[in-house]
Write an enzyme that holds these catalytic residues in place. Sequence first.
Site, PDB file in Angstrom:
ATOM      1  N   LYS A  52     -13.977  25.956  54.722  1.00  0.00           N
ATOM      2  CA  LYS A  52     -14.566  26.502  55.462  1.00  0.00           C
ATOM      3  C   LYS A  52     -15.090  27.526  54.295  1.00  0.00           C
ATOM      4  O   LYS A  52     -17.232  28.198  54.402  1.00  0.00           O
ATOM      5  CB  LYS A  52     -13.560  27.020  56.761  1.00  0.00           C
ATOM      6  CG  LYS A  52     -13.550  26.008  57.376  1.00  0.00           C
ATOM      7  CD  LYS A  52     -12.555  26.449  58.698  1.00  0.00           C
ATOM      8  CE  LYS A  52     -12.247  25.379  59.355  1.00  0.00           C
ATOM      9  NZ  LYS A  52     -11.145  25.496  60.168  1.00  0.00           N
ATOM     10  N   GLN A  96      -8.126  30.076  62.596  1.00  0.00           N
ATOM     11  CA  GLN A  96      -7.378  28.732  62.364  1.00  0.00           C
ATOM     12  C   GLN A  96      -6.059  29.149  63.085  1.00  0.00           C
ATOM     13  O   GLN A  96      -5.407  29.450  63.494  1.00  0.00           O
ATOM     14  CB  GLN A  96      -7.408  29.057  60.660  1.00  0.00           C
ATOM     15  CG  GLN A  96      -6.749  28.344  60.839  1.00  0.00           C
ATOM     16  CD  GLN A  96      -7.741  26.611  60.620  1.00  0.00           C
ATOM     17  OE1 GLN A  96      -9.140  26.947  60.161  1.00  0.00           O
ATOM     18  NE2 GLN A  96      -7.757  25.651  61.323  1.00  0.00           N
ATOM     19  N   ASP A 119     -16.140  28.566  67.307  1.00  0.00           N
ATOM     20  CA  ASP A 119     -15.221  27.339  67.912  1.00  0.00           C
ATOM     21  C   ASP A 119     -15.652  26.968  69.338  1.00  0.00           C
ATOM     22  O   ASP A 119     -15.026  26.107  69.802  1.00  0.00           O
ATOM     23  CB  ASP A 119     -13.803  27.742  67.727  1.00  0.00           C
ATOM     24  CG  ASP A 119     -13.187  26.550  66.600  1.00  0.00           C
ATOM     25  OD1 ASP A 119     -13.817  26.029  66.031  1.00  0.00           O
ATOM     26  OD2 ASP A 119     -11.951  26.877  66.113  1.00  0.00           O
TER      27      ASP A 119
END
Length: 288
Positions: A52, A96, A119
């Site tokens: 990422k 994460q 997200d």
Amino acid sequence: MNLIDGKKISNDLRLEIKENVEKIKQETGKTPGLATILVGQNPASQVYIKSKIKACQDAGIQSFHRNLDANSSKEDIIALINELNKTSEVDGILLQLPLPNNEHAQDCVNAISPLKDVDGLHPFNAGLLNLSKSWDEIIKKNILVSCTSLGVISLLNKSNISIEGKTAVVIGRSNLVGKPLSMLLLANNATVIMAHSKTKNLKKLCKNADIVVVATGEPKFLNTDFIKDGAVVIDVGINRTDEGLCGDIDFESVKNTDITITPVPGGVGPMTITMLLENTLKAFKNRV
Ligand code: NDP
């Protein structure tokens, strides 16, 4: 068997994103920024975070990475999120998952500003997705939706596979993949069945479907018994086995069939990161 080349589609999209970032910089004098948070040192998570950060750098997006100790408390994580919420250079925040203590995951996600929730896991954004009536509305309102789900829709669109009127079975009902993807397919006018571990007659349901998406995390779970001729099969699964990386589909068993399929690796995976970059640009635009 026809392969959907997620890597190529993703690379093409990343070039477009890079151009958009350059344009934003010239027009606003600002650089979109993504903050990633890793708690602990889970090896798989470290690999994802590294990819990422690299994708951000390649696209010209500023990357802010913070690593917290594995034994960090929920309060420690939320304190860092609050700091990043207030940092104006940070447009998106990605926590994460899973956390070493994953029972706090949703509380931590809830602390992310909905404007920076790249997200799409904050209840505000999940709610907006559920309330939206069409794909057009989702796009026009710049709603932040789970990256993997957006990646699947983008793969279908870029491969000229129409969704409208199709019967789609999504195997998996997680908040990260199964639920948002089912909503996106519905918004694109598919008739959607969301299946899970308690679903009965799964083979029969899948065998009637035009589109099957599998996101179970069970290596080689799906084989030809589940798939009709001409179906489109999207493999979301990423499983690390002794033989290497594999998806949820028994790829060997479907090799000689008349289906269209995404490989693992090189299918949905790269698209997830590409959609993270797109969501960061959406968050930037929503904040200016
Ligand atoms: P979860 O474990 O949260 O969810 C798995 C889902 O699959 C659950 O809803 C579960 O049902 C269902 N399931 C499990 N076994 C079966 C079965 N035998 N029959 C029917 N349904 C079953 O996983 P995620 O959604 O987070 O991820 C799924 C997979 O996708 C994983 O392999 C993950 O690594 C991968 N992934 C890949 C990404 C990418 O970028 N390609 C991004 C995110 C995830 P129930 O709810 O009843 O337990």
